[in-house]
Design a protein around this motif. Structure first.
Motif, PDB file in Angstrom:
ATOM      1  N   LEU A  18       3.596 -11.083 -10.074  1.00 60.59           N
ATOM      2  CA  LEU A  18       1.871 -11.332 -10.518  1.00 60.59           C
ATOM      3  C   LEU A  18       1.437 -11.637  -8.478  1.00 60.59           C
ATOM      4  N   VAL A  19       2.498 -12.145  -7.890  1.00 57.67           N
ATOM      5  CA  VAL A  19       2.274 -12.163  -6.140  1.00 57.67           C
ATOM      6  C   VAL A  19       1.484 -10.825  -5.239  1.00 57.67           C
ATOM      7  N   GLY A  20       2.728 -10.290  -6.029  1.00 61.51           N
ATOM      8  CA  GLY A  20       2.495  -8.130  -5.134  1.00 61.51           C
ATOM      9  C   GLY A  20       1.009  -7.979  -6.075  1.00 61.51           C
ATOM     10  N   LEU A  21       0.729  -8.518  -7.284  1.00 61.49           N
ATOM     11  CA  LEU A  21      -1.156  -7.551  -8.020  1.00 61.49           C
ATOM     12  C   LEU A  21      -1.989  -8.663  -6.682  1.00 61.49           C
ATOM     13  N   VAL A  22      -1.922  -9.719  -7.441  1.00 62.74           N
ATOM     14  CA  VAL A  22      -2.944 -10.184  -6.274  1.00 62.74           C
ATOM     15  C   VAL A  22      -3.216  -9.509  -5.090  1.00 62.74           C
ATOM     16  N   ILE A  23      -1.889 -10.014  -4.246  1.00 61.99           N
ATOM     17  CA  ILE A  23      -2.278  -9.184  -2.605  1.00 61.99           C
ATOM     18  C   ILE A  23      -2.732  -7.584  -3.160  1.00 61.99           C
ATOM     19  N   GLY A  24      -2.131  -6.984  -3.974  1.00 63.55           N
ATOM     20  CA  GLY A  24      -2.867  -5.387  -3.672  1.00 63.55           C
ATOM     21  C   GLY A  24      -3.719  -5.631  -4.303  1.00 63.55           C
ATOM     22  N   ILE A  25      -4.301  -6.424  -4.989  1.00 64.03           N
ATOM     23  CA  ILE A  25      -5.923  -6.227  -6.293  1.00 64.03           C
ATOM     24  C   ILE A  25      -6.740  -6.140  -4.162  1.00 64.03           C
ATOM     25  N   GLU A  26      -5.937  -7.874  -3.808  1.00 66.47           N
ATOM     26  CA  GLU A  26      -7.005  -7.861  -2.627  1.00 66.47           C
ATOM     27  C   GLU A  26      -7.030  -6.785  -1.680  1.00 66.47           C
ATOM     28  N   SER A  27      -5.947  -6.146  -1.470  1.00 66.54           N
ATOM     29  CA  SER A  27      -6.209  -5.326  -0.482  1.00 66.54           C
ATOM     30  C   SER A  27      -7.082  -3.916  -0.439  1.00 66.54           C
ATOM     31  N   SER A  60       4.864  -7.236   0.454  1.00 67.32           N
ATOM     32  CA  SER A  60       4.529  -6.670   0.962  1.00 67.32           C
ATOM     33  C   SER A  60       4.408  -5.277   0.533  1.00 67.32           C
ATOM     34  N   ALA A  61       4.908  -5.344  -0.530  1.00 68.83           N
ATOM     35  CA  ALA A  61       4.477  -4.133  -1.507  1.00 68.83           C
ATOM     36  C   ALA A  61       3.474  -3.871  -1.876  1.00 68.83           C
ATOM     37  N   GLY A  62       2.738  -4.722  -2.293  1.00 76.01           N
ATOM     38  CA  GLY A  62       1.398  -5.278  -2.797  1.00 76.01           C
ATOM     39  C   GLY A  62       0.835  -5.149  -1.817  1.00 76.01           C
ATOM     40  N   PHE A 140      -3.119   5.176  10.275  1.00 73.81           N
ATOM     41  CA  PHE A 140      -3.276   4.201   9.324  1.00 73.81           C
ATOM     42  C   PHE A 140      -2.263   3.306   8.436  1.00 73.81           C
ATOM     43  N   LEU A 141      -1.314   4.616   7.968  1.00 76.42           N
ATOM     44  CA  LEU A 141      -0.566   4.282   7.343  1.00 76.42           C
ATOM     45  C   LEU A 141       0.761   3.146   8.160  1.00 76.42           C
ATOM     46  N   VAL A 142       0.876   3.850   9.503  1.00 77.59           N
ATOM     47  CA  VAL A 142       1.888   2.515   9.997  1.00 77.59           C
ATOM     48  C   VAL A 142       1.992   1.825  10.319  1.00 77.59           C
ATOM     49  N   ALA A 143      -0.179   1.603  10.373  1.00 79.00           N
ATOM     50  CA  ALA A 143      -0.018  -0.078  10.451  1.00 79.00           C
ATOM     51  C   ALA A 143      -0.219  -0.860   9.760  1.00 79.00           C
ATOM     52  N   ASN A 144      -0.088   0.106   8.320  1.00 79.50           N
ATOM     53  CA  ASN A 144      -0.533  -1.217   6.920  1.00 79.50           C
ATOM     54  C   ASN A 144       1.262  -0.985   6.704  1.00 79.50           C
ATOM     55  N   VAL A 145       1.844  -0.797   7.006  1.00 80.40           N
ATOM     56  CA  VAL A 145       2.985  -0.880   6.735  1.00 80.40           C
ATOM     57  C   VAL A 145       3.689  -2.031   7.237  1.00 80.40           C
ATOM     58  N   ALA A 152       3.068 -10.381   5.207  1.00 84.49           N
ATOM     59  CA  ALA A 152       3.569 -10.644   4.081  1.00 84.49           C
ATOM     60  C   ALA A 152       4.849 -11.418   4.327  1.00 84.49           C
ATOM     61  N   GLY A 153       5.811 -10.750   4.821  1.00 88.17           N
ATOM     62  CA  GLY A 153       7.350 -11.467   4.896  1.00 88.17           C
ATOM     63  C   GLY A 153       7.589 -12.310   5.809  1.00 88.17           C
ATOM     64  N   GLY A 154       6.603 -12.091   6.866  1.00 85.67           N
ATOM     65  CA  GLY A 154       7.096 -13.908   8.208  1.00 85.67           C
ATOM     66  C   GLY A 154       6.130 -14.805   7.535  1.00 85.67           C
ATOM     67  N   THR A 155       4.603 -14.809   6.821  1.00 89.43           N
ATOM     68  CA  THR A 155       4.386 -16.248   5.713  1.00 89.43           C
ATOM     69  C   THR A 155       5.169 -16.092   5.273  1.00 89.43           C
ATOM     70  N   THR A 156       6.311 -15.322   3.872  1.00 85.76           N
ATOM     71  CA  THR A 156       7.222 -16.367   3.481  1.00 85.76           C
ATOM     72  C   THR A 156       7.963 -16.682   4.084  1.00 85.76           C
TER      73      THR A 156
END
Length: 215
Positions: A18-27, A60-62, A140-145, A152-156
């Motif tokens: 759910l965490v990944g899904l919500v963050i993915g949809i927000e993104s 992070s994946a989301g 974009f992909l490099v900056a995105n990853v 995500a990892g830092g906040t967690t």
């Protein structure tokens, strides 16, 4: 029911999904409380409800996948997409919001994607806008990853360890420990967001590439 109570009622595996899904949809560009869900899940991890590693991985994946899909949507829809969204949802996609986000992209290029993870406006618009502005996908992909993992990892990690410390303090100092932990969390979040916003507004990022995005 508060969001942490709602999340606590979900099995750990589904909670991470759910965490990944919500963050993915927000993104993707759809305004959802991704940061609130992430912080709540990290606090539950501190209580032993769920693994902090899986919370960070799924978040992070989301973020990465959601931003990539948003990029594809923005690239296909172009500027007319934002014009239509601005007419239908002026609170989130109005000319002022889009204009400010475009200014960041024009000024900071790919850095806007990375730092944008820490700023609500750019966290929602970074993917679609990067696509609409034809930013080269590999950049974009490099900056995105990198941005997705750091945010995500830092906040967690930060919220998890603050929660663990708060639990220890609460055993001996009751509400004093809780107040201190809350204040530390607020101060940490404020500092990170302040630095990110200052970097974009004042141009104090060293080595930032200026000029057209596709150079």
């Amino acid at each position: 029911m508060h969001i942490d109570e709602l999340l606590q009622a979900i099995p750990p595996g589904w909670l991470c999904a759910l965490v990944g899904l919500v963050i993915g949809i927000e993104s993707l560009g759809i305004p959802l409380p991704g940061e609130i869900v992430l912080v709540s899940a990290a606090l539950l991890a501190a209580k032993g409800v769920v693994s902090p590693v899986w919370v960070g991985v799924c978040a992070s994946a989301g973020a990465i996948v959601g931003d990539s899909i948003g990029y594809a949507i923005g690239r296909k829809g172009g500027r007319p997409l934002f014009e239509r969204l601005g007419r239908r949802f002026p609170k989130h996609f109005g000319p002022r919001h889009i204009g400010k986000a475009e200014h960041y992209f024009d000024r900071f290029g790919v850095w806007a994607v990375f730092v944008g993870r820490f700023i609500a406006l750019l966290r929602i618009l970074a993917g679609p806008l990067a696509g609409a502005l034809r930013m080269p996908y590999w950049r974009f992909l490099v900056a995105n990853v990198l941005g997705g993992i750091v945010w995500a990892g830092g906040t967690t990690a930060v919220i998890f360890y603050l929660g663990v410390v708060a639990e220890k303090w609460l055993k001996g100092f009751s509400w004093v420990g809780l107040v201190a932990a809350v204040l530390c969390g607020i101060a940490t979040t404020w500092f990170v967001k302040r630095r990110a916003a200052s970097a974009l507004d004042e141009g104090d990022l060293e080595g930032v590439e200026r000029g057209p995005i596709d150079v």
